[in-house]
Every structure is written in structure tokens, then in C-alpha cells.
Design a protein around this motif. Structure first.
Motif, PDB file in Angstrom:
ATOM      1  N   VAL A  52     -20.382   6.837   0.766  1.00 38.52           N
ATOM      2  CA  VAL A  52     -21.603   6.889   0.574  1.00 38.52           C
ATOM      3  C   VAL A  52     -22.133   6.085  -0.477  1.00 38.52           C
ATOM      4  CG1 VAL A  52     -21.738   9.450   1.390  1.00 38.52           C
ATOM      5  CG2 VAL A  52     -21.318   8.819  -1.318  1.00 38.52           C
ATOM      6  N   GLY A  53     -23.481   6.187  -0.824  1.00 35.93           N
ATOM      7  CA  GLY A  53     -23.891   5.067  -1.960  1.00 35.93           C
ATOM      8  C   GLY A  53     -23.203   5.327  -3.193  1.00 35.93           C
ATOM      9  N   SER A  54     -22.723   6.507  -3.484  1.00 39.52           N
ATOM     10  CA  SER A  54     -22.186   6.773  -5.031  1.00 39.52           C
ATOM     11  C   SER A  54     -20.970   6.677  -4.877  1.00 39.52           C
ATOM     12  CB  SER A  54     -22.735   8.411  -5.399  1.00 39.52           C
ATOM     13  OG  SER A  54     -21.832   9.176  -4.536  1.00 39.52           O
ATOM     14  N   GLY A  55     -20.119   6.394  -3.862  1.00 38.92           N
ATOM     15  CA  GLY A  55     -18.641   6.342  -3.670  1.00 38.92           C
ATOM     16  C   GLY A  55     -18.019   7.694  -3.799  1.00 38.92           C
ATOM     17  N   PHE A  56     -18.891   8.701  -4.063  1.00 43.10           N
ATOM     18  CA  PHE A  56     -17.915   9.997  -4.066  1.00 43.10           C
ATOM     19  C   PHE A  56     -17.655  10.955  -3.106  1.00 43.10           C
ATOM     20  CE2 PHE A  56     -17.855  10.137  -8.610  1.00 43.10           C
ATOM     21  CZ  PHE A  56     -18.824   9.713  -9.213  1.00 43.10           C
ATOM     22  N   ALA A  57     -18.115  10.468  -1.859  1.00 41.97           N
ATOM     23  CA  ALA A  57     -17.710  11.082  -0.505  1.00 41.97           C
ATOM     24  C   ALA A  57     -17.122  10.039   0.430  1.00 41.97           C
ATOM     25  CB  ALA A  57     -18.906  11.677   0.044  1.00 41.97           C
ATOM     26  N   LYS A  58     -16.196  10.295   1.141  1.00 35.94           N
ATOM     27  CA  LYS A  58     -15.680   9.441   2.167  1.00 35.94           C
ATOM     28  C   LYS A  58     -15.133   9.982   3.085  1.00 35.94           C
ATOM     29  CE  LYS A  58     -13.734   6.888  -1.997  1.00 35.94           C
ATOM     30  NZ  LYS A  58     -12.322   6.284  -2.742  1.00 35.94           N
ATOM     31  N   ASN A  59     -15.102   9.389   4.390  1.00 34.43           N
ATOM     32  CA  ASN A  59     -14.359   9.911   5.583  1.00 34.43           C
ATOM     33  C   ASN A  59     -13.659   8.940   6.430  1.00 34.43           C
ATOM     34  OD1 ASN A  59     -14.216  11.830   7.570  1.00 34.43           O
ATOM     35  ND2 ASN A  59     -15.968  11.585   8.555  1.00 34.43           N
ATOM     36  N   VAL A  64      -6.403   6.527  10.845  1.00 34.29           N
ATOM     37  CA  VAL A  64      -5.985   5.707   9.731  1.00 34.29           C
ATOM     38  C   VAL A  64      -5.902   6.464   8.431  1.00 34.29           C
ATOM     39  CG1 VAL A  64      -7.412   3.714  10.829  1.00 34.29           C
ATOM     40  CG2 VAL A  64      -8.386   5.181   8.847  1.00 34.29           C
ATOM     41  N   ARG A  65      -6.397   7.762   8.474  1.00 40.42           N
ATOM     42  CA  ARG A  65      -6.569   8.649   7.145  1.00 40.42           C
ATOM     43  C   ARG A  65      -4.945   8.772   6.681  1.00 40.42           C
ATOM     44  NH1 ARG A  65      -8.840  12.685   9.380  1.00 40.42           N
ATOM     45  NH2 ARG A  65     -10.871  12.298   8.520  1.00 40.42           N
ATOM     46  N   GLY A  66      -4.789   8.482   5.522  1.00 39.59           N
ATOM     47  CA  GLY A  66      -3.638   8.561   4.782  1.00 39.59           C
ATOM     48  C   GLY A  66      -2.921   7.029   4.564  1.00 39.59           C
ATOM     49  N   ARG A  67      -3.418   6.110   5.297  1.00 33.63           N
ATOM     50  CA  ARG A  67      -3.187   4.872   5.433  1.00 33.63           C
ATOM     51  C   ARG A  67      -4.021   3.663   4.888  1.00 33.63           C
ATOM     52  NH1 ARG A  67      -1.704   2.066   9.787  1.00 33.63           N
ATOM     53  NH2 ARG A  67      -3.540   3.065  11.159  1.00 33.63           N
ATOM     54  N   PHE A  68      -5.272   4.001   5.151  1.00 31.22           N
ATOM     55  CA  PHE A  68      -6.383   3.170   4.689  1.00 31.22           C
ATOM     56  C   PHE A  68      -7.170   3.848   3.479  1.00 31.22           C
ATOM     57  CE2 PHE A  68      -7.165   0.787   8.970  1.00 31.22           C
ATOM     58  CZ  PHE A  68      -5.770   0.511   8.706  1.00 31.22           C
ATOM     59  N   LYS A  77     -21.386  -5.321  -5.764  1.00 31.86           N
ATOM     60  CA  LYS A  77     -22.156  -5.137  -4.499  1.00 31.86           C
ATOM     61  C   LYS A  77     -21.088  -5.409  -3.315  1.00 31.86           C
ATOM     62  CE  LYS A  77     -26.904  -6.406  -5.749  1.00 31.86           C
ATOM     63  NZ  LYS A  77     -28.097  -7.339  -5.541  1.00 31.86           N
ATOM     64  N   THR A  78     -20.015  -4.806  -3.347  1.00 37.73           N
ATOM     65  CA  THR A  78     -18.981  -5.084  -2.499  1.00 37.73           C
ATOM     66  C   THR A  78     -18.282  -3.770  -2.236  1.00 37.73           C
ATOM     67  OG1 THR A  78     -18.621  -7.356  -3.656  1.00 37.73           O
ATOM     68  CG2 THR A  78     -16.706  -6.214  -2.395  1.00 37.73           C
ATOM     69  N   VAL A  79     -17.896  -3.607  -0.857  1.00 34.35           N
ATOM     70  CA  VAL A  79     -17.050  -2.658  -0.419  1.00 34.35           C
ATOM     71  C   VAL A  79     -15.626  -3.027   0.156  1.00 34.35           C
ATOM     72  CG1 VAL A  79     -18.059  -2.640   1.920  1.00 34.35           C
ATOM     73  CG2 VAL A  79     -17.112  -0.596   1.072  1.00 34.35           C
ATOM     74  N   TYR A  80     -14.868  -2.139   0.162  1.00 33.42           N
ATOM     75  CA  TYR A  80     -13.198  -2.549   0.279  1.00 33.42           C
ATOM     76  C   TYR A  80     -12.839  -1.646   1.205  1.00 33.42           C
ATOM     77  CZ  TYR A  80     -14.137  -5.064  -4.226  1.00 33.42           C
ATOM     78  OH  TYR A  80     -14.628  -5.877  -5.420  1.00 33.42           O
ATOM     79  N   LEU A  81     -11.567  -2.230   1.989  1.00 33.70           N
ATOM     80  CA  LEU A  81     -10.869  -1.703   2.806  1.00 33.70           C
ATOM     81  C   LEU A  81      -9.160  -1.642   2.591  1.00 33.70           C
ATOM     82  CD1 LEU A  81     -10.841   0.780   4.891  1.00 33.70           C
ATOM     83  CD2 LEU A  81     -10.496  -0.962   6.654  1.00 33.70           C
ATOM     84  N   GLN A  82      -8.628  -1.022   1.835  1.00 38.08           N
ATOM     85  CA  GLN A  82      -7.256  -1.316   1.530  1.00 38.08           C
ATOM     86  C   GLN A  82      -6.621  -0.505   2.649  1.00 38.08           C
ATOM     87  OE1 GLN A  82      -5.546  -2.865  -1.290  1.00 38.08           O
ATOM     88  NE2 GLN A  82      -4.058  -2.526   0.333  1.00 38.08           N
ATOM     89  N   MET A  83      -5.838  -1.512   3.356  1.00 46.40           N
ATOM     90  CA  MET A  83      -5.319  -1.052   4.507  1.00 46.40           C
ATOM     91  C   MET A  83      -3.551  -1.136   4.161  1.00 46.40           C
ATOM     92  SD  MET A  83      -7.082  -2.764   7.224  1.00 46.40           S
ATOM     93  CE  MET A  83      -6.688  -4.542   7.068  1.00 46.40           C
ATOM     94  N   LYS A  84      -2.855  -0.015   4.371  1.00 44.38           N
ATOM     95  CA  LYS A  84      -1.234   0.024   4.012  1.00 44.38           C
ATOM     96  C   LYS A  84      -0.507   0.451   5.469  1.00 44.38           C
ATOM     97  CE  LYS A  84      -1.827   1.010  -0.953  1.00 44.38           C
ATOM     98  NZ  LYS A  84      -1.702   1.694  -2.015  1.00 44.38           N
ATOM     99  N   SER A  85       0.693   0.244   5.338  1.00 45.71           N
ATOM    100  CA  SER A  85       1.740   0.826   6.648  1.00 45.71           C
ATOM    101  C   SER A  85       1.021   0.348   7.784  1.00 45.71           C
ATOM    102  CB  SER A  85       1.863   2.262   6.385  1.00 45.71           C
ATOM    103  OG  SER A  85       2.191   2.661   5.175  1.00 45.71           O
TER     104      SER A  85
END
Length: 122
Positions: A52-59, A64-68, A77-85
Motif C-alpha cells: 500500500v501507499g504507506s508501506g505498512f500493508a503488504k501481500n 514467493v511468500r517467505g522468499r521475496f 519514489k521507488t519500490v523494491y522487490l528483494q528476492m532470495k532463495s
């Protein structure tokens, strides 16, 4: 009008990590939900993560849950996706998207980037 530009894709071995970035311009960034989707060859575009815009809620998608991890820096003005495993099945073009509300369906996002390729070798 919102413009989105992804970066950070590349080739990585299974088990490795990558961080994708998506820089936005136009509009008020903090007012928009952001999403990541991916599309593998011969497959439909699928939801990966949203914030969400505030960053407090994610889904996240179950796959990918637990890895990303999705995050955003509204000051940049940037969004990130950290991907592991990473797994070979994570191989796809990854797209950044922006819309008025957080959702898991592509139709809810009117703005899209051009995509960045992620290839995971076994």
C-alpha cells in the motif's frame, strides 16, 4: 500520468538473490499502491507482491511468500522487490505496476513498467 522504470534483473544461479527496483515519476507516489507481477514464456502474467501507499500493508503470492520482500521508499519514489532463495521457476519478466489500491489482479493497476528479465539457472 505515472511512468515506471524497472531495473535490477539479470542471470543468477538457483539459491541466489536479486533486488529489483522500480522508479516512478508523475503523480503523487505515496498515494499509489504498487505491485509486482511476472510473466514466464507461454504463461499468463501472475501476481507476485503488492504494497500500500504507506508501506505498512503488504501481500504476497503463496509461491514467493517467505522468499521475496516488497518495500518502498516514498522519498525516492521507488519500490523494491528483494528476492532470495531463487528457483528456476522464478524465471520470468518482472513488471512493476501502480494503481489506486492494493490488489492481486493485474486489471486493478492502470500503470505498468516495461519489465525486467530475471533468469534463474539450475
Amino acid at each position: 500520468q505515472v511512468q515506471l522504470v524497472e531495473s535490477g534483473g539479470g542471470l543468477v544461479q538457483a539459491g541466489g538473490s536479486l533486488r529489483l527496483s522500480c522508479a516512478a515519476s508523475g503523480g503523487t507516489f505515496s498515494h499509489y499502491a504498487m505491485g509486482w507481477f511476472r510473466q514466464a514464456p507461454g504463461k499468463e502474467r501472475e501476481f507476485v507482491a503488492t504494497i500500500v501507499g504507506s508501506g505498512f500493508a503488504k501481500n504476497y503470492a503463496d509461491s514467493v511468500r517467505g522468499r521475496f520482500t516488497i518495500s518502498r521508499d516514498n522519498s525516492k519514489k521507488t519500490v523494491y522487490l528483494q528476492m532470495k532463495s531463487l528457483k528456476p521457476e522464478d524465471t520470468a519478466v518482472y513488471y512493476c505496476s501502480s494503481g489506486p489500491r492494493s490488489a492481486t489482479t493485474a486489471q486493478e493497476y492502470p500503470y505498468w513498467g516495461q519489465g525486467t528479465q530475471v533468469t534463474v539457472s539450475s
